[in-house]
Each structure stands twice: as structure tokens, then as C-alpha cells.
Design a protein around this motif. Structure first.
Motif, PDB file in Angstrom:
ATOM      1  N   LEU A 226     123.684  31.949 -31.816  1.00  0.00           N
ATOM      2  CA  LEU A 226     124.040  30.855 -30.941  1.00  0.00           C
ATOM      3  C   LEU A 226     122.829  30.739 -30.137  1.00  0.00           C
ATOM      4  CD1 LEU A 226     126.854  30.698 -27.932  1.00  0.00           C
ATOM      5  CD2 LEU A 226     124.690  30.650 -27.351  1.00  0.00           C
ATOM      6  N   LEU A 227     122.416  29.057 -30.193  1.00  0.00           N
ATOM      7  CA  LEU A 227     121.142  28.859 -29.706  1.00  0.00           C
ATOM      8  C   LEU A 227     121.425  27.802 -28.546  1.00  0.00           C
ATOM      9  CD1 LEU A 227     118.758  28.710 -32.749  1.00  0.00           C
ATOM     10  CD2 LEU A 227     119.233  30.548 -31.237  1.00  0.00           C
ATOM     11  N   ILE A 228     120.542  27.959 -27.495  1.00  0.00           N
ATOM     12  CA  ILE A 228     120.496  26.793 -26.431  1.00  0.00           C
ATOM     13  C   ILE A 228     118.937  26.138 -26.289  1.00  0.00           C
ATOM     14  CG2 ILE A 228     120.761  26.281 -23.949  1.00  0.00           C
ATOM     15  CD1 ILE A 228     122.927  28.322 -23.753  1.00  0.00           C
ATOM     16  N   GLY A 229     119.051  24.792 -26.669  1.00  0.00           N
ATOM     17  CA  GLY A 229     117.563  24.255 -26.626  1.00  0.00           C
ATOM     18  C   GLY A 229     117.537  22.995 -25.648  1.00  0.00           C
ATOM     19  N   GLU A 230     116.758  22.334 -25.573  1.00  0.00           N
ATOM     20  CA  GLU A 230     116.569  21.323 -24.608  1.00  0.00           C
ATOM     21  C   GLU A 230     117.947  20.269 -24.767  1.00  0.00           C
ATOM     22  OE1 GLU A 230     113.502  17.923 -23.608  1.00  0.00           O
ATOM     23  OE2 GLU A 230     112.871  19.404 -25.063  1.00  0.00           O
ATOM     24  N   ASP A 231     118.242  19.642 -25.733  1.00  0.00           N
ATOM     25  CA  ASP A 231     119.573  19.098 -25.751  1.00  0.00           C
ATOM     26  C   ASP A 231     120.790  19.684 -25.333  1.00  0.00           C
ATOM     27  OD1 ASP A 231     117.816  16.983 -27.026  1.00  0.00           O
ATOM     28  OD2 ASP A 231     118.444  17.233 -28.920  1.00  0.00           O
ATOM     29  N   GLU A 232     120.851  20.993 -25.994  1.00  0.00           N
ATOM     30  CA  GLU A 232     122.071  21.878 -25.376  1.00  0.00           C
ATOM     31  C   GLU A 232     122.141  21.926 -23.874  1.00  0.00           C
ATOM     32  OE1 GLU A 232     121.625  22.194 -29.799  1.00  0.00           O
ATOM     33  OE2 GLU A 232     120.267  22.521 -28.027  1.00  0.00           O
ATOM     34  N   LEU A 233     120.788  22.311 -23.308  1.00  0.00           N
ATOM     35  CA  LEU A 233     120.805  22.410 -22.046  1.00  0.00           C
ATOM     36  C   LEU A 233     121.210  21.103 -21.142  1.00  0.00           C
ATOM     37  CD1 LEU A 233     119.825  24.812 -19.937  1.00  0.00           C
ATOM     38  CD2 LEU A 233     117.630  23.763 -19.969  1.00  0.00           C
ATOM     39  N   ALA A 234     120.680  20.148 -21.732  1.00  0.00           N
ATOM     40  CA  ALA A 234     120.952  18.772 -20.841  1.00  0.00           C
ATOM     41  C   ALA A 234     122.497  18.349 -21.083  1.00  0.00           C
ATOM     42  CB  ALA A 234     120.170  17.620 -21.587  1.00  0.00           C
ATOM     43  N   ASN A 235     123.055  18.663 -22.080  1.00  0.00           N
ATOM     44  CA  ASN A 235     124.607  18.172 -22.311  1.00  0.00           C
ATOM     45  C   ASN A 235     125.563  19.550 -22.096  1.00  0.00           C
ATOM     46  OD1 ASN A 235     123.615  15.742 -23.168  1.00  0.00           O
ATOM     47  ND2 ASN A 235     123.032  16.626 -25.340  1.00  0.00           N
ATOM     48  N   ASP A 236     124.855  20.428 -21.691  1.00  0.00           N
ATOM     49  CA  ASP A 236     125.887  21.787 -21.218  1.00  0.00           C
ATOM     50  C   ASP A 236     126.815  22.205 -22.217  1.00  0.00           C
ATOM     51  OD1 ASP A 236     126.254  23.471 -19.171  1.00  0.00           O
ATOM     52  OD2 ASP A 236     128.109  22.448 -18.508  1.00  0.00           O
ATOM     53  N   THR A 237     126.027  22.425 -23.671  1.00  0.00           N
ATOM     54  CA  THR A 237     126.838  22.613 -24.873  1.00  0.00           C
ATOM     55  C   THR A 237     125.788  23.823 -25.446  1.00  0.00           C
ATOM     56  OG1 THR A 237     125.341  21.245 -26.152  1.00  0.00           O
ATOM     57  CG2 THR A 237     127.338  20.386 -25.429  1.00  0.00           C
ATOM     58  N   VAL A 238     126.389  24.547 -26.689  1.00  0.00           N
ATOM     59  CA  VAL A 238     125.559  25.413 -27.211  1.00  0.00           C
ATOM     60  C   VAL A 238     125.763  25.296 -28.717  1.00  0.00           C
ATOM     61  CG1 VAL A 238     126.063  27.006 -25.477  1.00  0.00           C
ATOM     62  CG2 VAL A 238     127.652  26.985 -27.724  1.00  0.00           C
ATOM     63  N   TRP A 239     124.604  25.605 -29.491  1.00  0.00           N
ATOM     64  CA  TRP A 239     124.780  25.386 -31.021  1.00  0.00           C
ATOM     65  C   TRP A 239     125.017  26.852 -31.294  1.00  0.00           C
ATOM     66  CZ3 TRP A 239     122.202  27.970 -34.887  1.00  0.00           C
ATOM     67  CH2 TRP A 239     122.068  27.366 -36.332  1.00  0.00           C
ATOM     68  N   LEU A 240     126.154  26.749 -32.553  1.00  0.00           N
ATOM     69  CA  LEU A 240     126.875  28.028 -33.141  1.00  0.00           C
ATOM     70  C   LEU A 240     126.968  27.908 -34.461  1.00  0.00           C
ATOM     71  CD1 LEU A 240     128.086  30.427 -32.091  1.00  0.00           C
ATOM     72  CD2 LEU A 240     130.284  29.364 -32.247  1.00  0.00           C
ATOM     73  N   LYS A 241     126.351  28.955 -35.118  1.00  0.00           N
ATOM     74  CA  LYS A 241     126.450  29.077 -36.591  1.00  0.00           C
ATOM     75  C   LYS A 241     127.285  30.255 -37.124  1.00  0.00           C
ATOM     76  CE  LYS A 241     123.913  28.705 -40.756  1.00  0.00           C
ATOM     77  NZ  LYS A 241     122.500  28.461 -41.715  1.00  0.00           N
ATOM     78  N   ASP A 242     128.257  30.244 -37.905  1.00  0.00           N
ATOM     79  CA  ASP A 242     128.690  31.250 -38.658  1.00  0.00           C
ATOM     80  C   ASP A 242     127.934  31.507 -39.705  1.00  0.00           C
ATOM     81  OD1 ASP A 242     130.385  32.800 -40.304  1.00  0.00           O
ATOM     82  OD2 ASP A 242     132.071  32.003 -39.560  1.00  0.00           O
ATOM     83  N   LEU A 243     127.214  32.769 -39.806  1.00  0.00           N
ATOM     84  CA  LEU A 243     126.349  33.168 -40.901  1.00  0.00           C
ATOM     85  C   LEU A 243     126.783  33.494 -41.988  1.00  0.00           C
ATOM     86  CD1 LEU A 243     123.885  34.957 -38.418  1.00  0.00           C
ATOM     87  CD2 LEU A 243     123.571  32.720 -39.192  1.00  0.00           C
ATOM     88  N   GLU A 244     128.248  33.623 -42.035  1.00  0.00           N
ATOM     89  CA  GLU A 244     129.018  34.112 -43.328  1.00  0.00           C
ATOM     90  C   GLU A 244     129.378  32.811 -44.093  1.00  0.00           C
ATOM     91  OE1 GLU A 244     131.999  37.097 -43.032  1.00  0.00           O
ATOM     92  OE2 GLU A 244     130.623  38.599 -42.919  1.00  0.00           O
TER      93      GLU A 244
END
Length: 407
Positions: free
Chosen positions: A373-391
Motif C-alpha cells: 500500500l502506497l500513498i503518493g502525491e496524487d493519493e494524498l490530494a485525492n484521499d486515496t491509497v494505491w493497493l497491490k495484491d502481490l500474489e
């Protein structure tokens, strides 16, 4: 640089994981057999072990960490687990209750001996003690419990069993054994000669190969069993046959502790070198009485955890939990607070420093997690999170509110 004392060892990383896996597996099996956890002090009165283990044993005579504390008390670090559990059983007046009691324990033991593979001065045991059941069925059940633990850990073994008789059949056997030993005493080692007069049964337990050759034709206790011990031992072998558990009757198996009587057993492995015993135990119906409790039948065992460490087949490590990281400094605090909430239900690894995407993914891979789970500049501005299932490799961007709702 200060190093661990000789015979003492740190337990870290993969070894610590393996240790915990062994304890967790054995504890689970013990609970299925009706055992409850007990923990006793590492430090006990020296008298406890002199009276239980026996003053003629190598443990008491040569190996105990014994000293006088600041209060002038003669104390020692526990060299084995059974005596402490029996002492606790009596201290809690459980010997006065009609209810049968079953306990399991694990922890460090201490013996001052020459360190070698699988045998350290601080070592760990997992053990079980069953009080109040005199039936040989309980002996059989204890043996099947150990076999089940080893099966779940993926460990192969050979089982050796013997009967040490009781106070009825022992005197006649001891008389004949002493007579036989005196005839061959010049061929026996110094320790064996000392034991002839102090505790002749222990001669059979000598680890000197030359002594074992000389003792081949010595009288066997199994030939002197009384009307109670003989059918009990035969019944045990019949039960093991029916359960499909292979065994060898070893008439020289006496165990290293004085408190055993009737059933004695050892589980051995040919994969760990000279120190082949990986578990052992037996019946000790008179020990509670020896330690001033009410006469109570008892049987138990201990597994040497260091002895089996290299034999354990660990399950494939599953990816679990989250790796969380920030891609801009402004998002670090939000990541930390989100991780704090998520830890109520999941394992979470957090990177406190903002990094680029590739660095974070390397961190997630090293952490062996299921999700990144990562929070970058866009995610911070839009109140979202980037999520990846590594399997599954599926990735998505979702609202922070929706992610928190899953908690």
C-alpha cells in the motif's frame, strides 16, 4: 566485544522462527490431548533436584549450576523440567484433589557439561506431565502424543522401550545385577565402579562403548518383572502394535534420572550424530511422594528442542500482511496512522522514509507481505491509497474511507 558464554547461544532470525514453530506445534497437540500450560521458575532449591533426580546422577553430581544466593540459600538453575512441575503440583495442593491433572511446559534448562552439537549448557525442552492416572493406557497415550508431534513436524524416529519394574521386582534384580557387576568390575569404567555401590541400575546407562560391550550379558530387568509390571509391559507392546507404531525393546534403557519406574522410553534419530535421543520419558509413580506429596501415579516426557531443530520441516512461508510506504514526505504521517489502525487485524511493515516506487516494491518483497500500500502525491490530494495484491498481481486505487471501512 562481549560474546555469549560458552555453551550459551542467541536464538534469532530463522532459528527463532523454527523454535516458535516447534513450540506452537507441540503445544497444539498437547492441548488436543487435554493438557494445560504451566510455567515454573528457572531457579529452584538445590534440594529439589537432589531428592528427585538423585544424588548419584551425573546431573546432580557434575552438571548443575549450583550456588548460594545473597540470602544464603542453596539454589540452582533447573537442569530438567519434571521435578519443578511436580513441586508446583504439590505446592498447589493438587495432590489432595481427586481430579486428574495434565500439564505441558517449555523453556530453558541448564547443565554444565561439554558443549557439543545438539547439547548446550543452556538448552530448551518441551514436556508434558500427567498426574493421577496409573493405567498403562496413559503410558501408551503419552507415546502416541510424541509420535503425533514428530509426525506434524516431519521428523522420522525410532522408538525404544523398556520396563524398569517397581519396588516389588526391583530388589531381587538389583541383587543379581550387583553380583554380576562385581564379577566384571575391572573391565568397567571409573563411573560404573562408583555406581555399583551407589545406584547399580545406572551402570546400564553408561555411555562408554567399552562398558556397553561388557554389559551385554548382564541380567536384564525385563526378565524379573513382577505379576503387575510384566502384564502391563506386554499390554503396552500390544497397544503399540495395534497403533502401528514400531518399537524396539531395549533392556539396557534406564533413562538418566532416578525417579523413573515401570515404563521407560526414548525416541531416537540417526540423523543427528552421537546424541541420538530426541525425546524421552516414562512413569514415575513415586516421585510425588518422594517430594512430600500424597502418593500419586504420574507419567511424562520431554523433547529436546535443540536436538530436533535441524530435523524439522518448516511449512512454506506464506505471504501475509501489508507493506505501507509514502512516496512524498507529506504522506509519511498519514501512512503511520493508517498502519496503526490496520495493526488491530493484520501484520504491517512500515517504511518511515518517503521513497520512489521501485524502492518501496523491493521493500515489500523483502517483507514477504501479501499487499503493498502506497500513498503518493496524487493519493494524498485525492484521499486515496494505491493497493497491490502481490500474489494475484492485481492493483487498484481506492478511497481511504473504503479501505478503512474494511477494518
Amino acid at each position: 566485544m562481549i560474546k555469549p558464554l560458552r555453551g550459551m547461544k542467541d536464538l534469532t532470525f530463522e532459528e527463532a522462527e523454527r523454535f516458535n514453530y516447534i513450540v506452537d506445534t507441540a503445544s497444539k497437540v498437547a492441548k488436543h490431548y487435554g493438557y494445560s500450560y504451566i510455567e515454573t521458575p528457572i531457579l529452584e532449591e538445590t534440594a529439589l533436584f537432589k531428592r528427585s533426580v538423585g544424588e548419584s546422577s551425573d546431573i546432580v553430581g557434575k552438571e548443575m549450576y549450583q550456588f548460594e544466593d545473597k540470602g544464603g540459600n542453596d539454589v540452582c538453575m533447573r537442569p530438567e523440567g519434571t521435578a519443578g512441575v511436580v513441586r508446583a503440583f504439590i505446592s498447589a495442593k493438587l495432590d489432595r484433589q481427586p481430579v486428574k491433572q495434565k500439564f505441558y511446559y517449555y523453556g530453558p534448562m541448564f547443565r554444565y557439561e561439554r558443549p557439543q552439537k545438539g547439547r548446550l549448557r543452556e538448552f530448551h525442552q518441551f514436556g508434558c506431565e500427567s498426574f493421577g492416572e496409573a493405567s498403562v493406557y496413559e503410558d501408551f497415550t503419552i507415546i502416541t502424543m510424541i509420535a503425533r508431534i514428530f509426525k506434524e513436524l516431519g521428523i522420522g524416529f525410532d522408538l525404544q522401550i523398556n520396563s524398569l519394574g517397581c519396588k516389588i521386582c526391583m530388589p531381587k534384580y538389583k541383587e543379581n545385577l550387583v553380583s554380576s557387576l562385581k564379577d566384571i568390575k575391572e573391565q568397567l569404567c571409573e563411573d560404573c565402579n562408583r555406581r555399583i555401590s551407589t545406584n547399580p541400575i545406572r551402570v546400564l546407562d553408561c555411555k562408554n562403548d567399552k562398558c556397553q560391550v561388557v554389559l551385554t550379558d548382564s541380567p536384564k530387568l525385563i526378565d524379573y518383572l513382577c505379576e503387575e509390571c510384566d502384564p502391563d509391559f506386554k499390554r503396552l507392546t500390544e497397544l503399540l502394535d495395534k497403533a502401528g507404531i514400531s518399537y524396539e525393546v531395549n533392556s539396557n534403557l534406564v533413562r538418566g534420572l532416578d525417579y523413573y519406574g515401570k515404563t521407560a522410553f526414548e525416541f531416537v534419530s540417526n540423523e543427528i550424530g552421537a546424541q541420538s535421543a530426541i525425546a524421552g520419558g516414562g512413569r514415575y509413580d513415586r516421585l510425588v511422594e518422594f517430594l512430600d506429596g500424597k502418593p500419586t501415579p504420574a507419567v511424562g516426557f520431554a523433547i529436546g528442542i535443540e536436538r530436533i531443530m535441524e530435523l524439522v520441516k518448516m511449512p512454506e512461508k506464506q505471504k501475509e500482511g501489508y507493506y505501507m510506504g509514502a512516496m512524498v514526505p507529506e504522506a509519511v504521517e498519514k501512512v503511520i496512522m493508517l498502519a496503526n489502525k490496520r495493526r488491530g487485524s493484520d501484520k504491517v511493515t512500515v517504511e518511515y522514509t518517503s521513497k520512489g516506487f521501485k524502492s518501496h516494491m523491493k521493500g515489500a518483497d523483502k517483507a514477504n507481505v501479501r499487499y503493498a500500500l502506497l500513498i503518493g502525491e496524487d493519493e494524498l490530494a485525492n484521499d486515496t491509497v494505491w493497493l497491490k495484491d502481490l500474489e494475484s498481481k492485481e492493483e487498484r486505487t481506492i478511497s481511504l474511507e473504503l479501505f478503512e471501512e474494511e477494518l
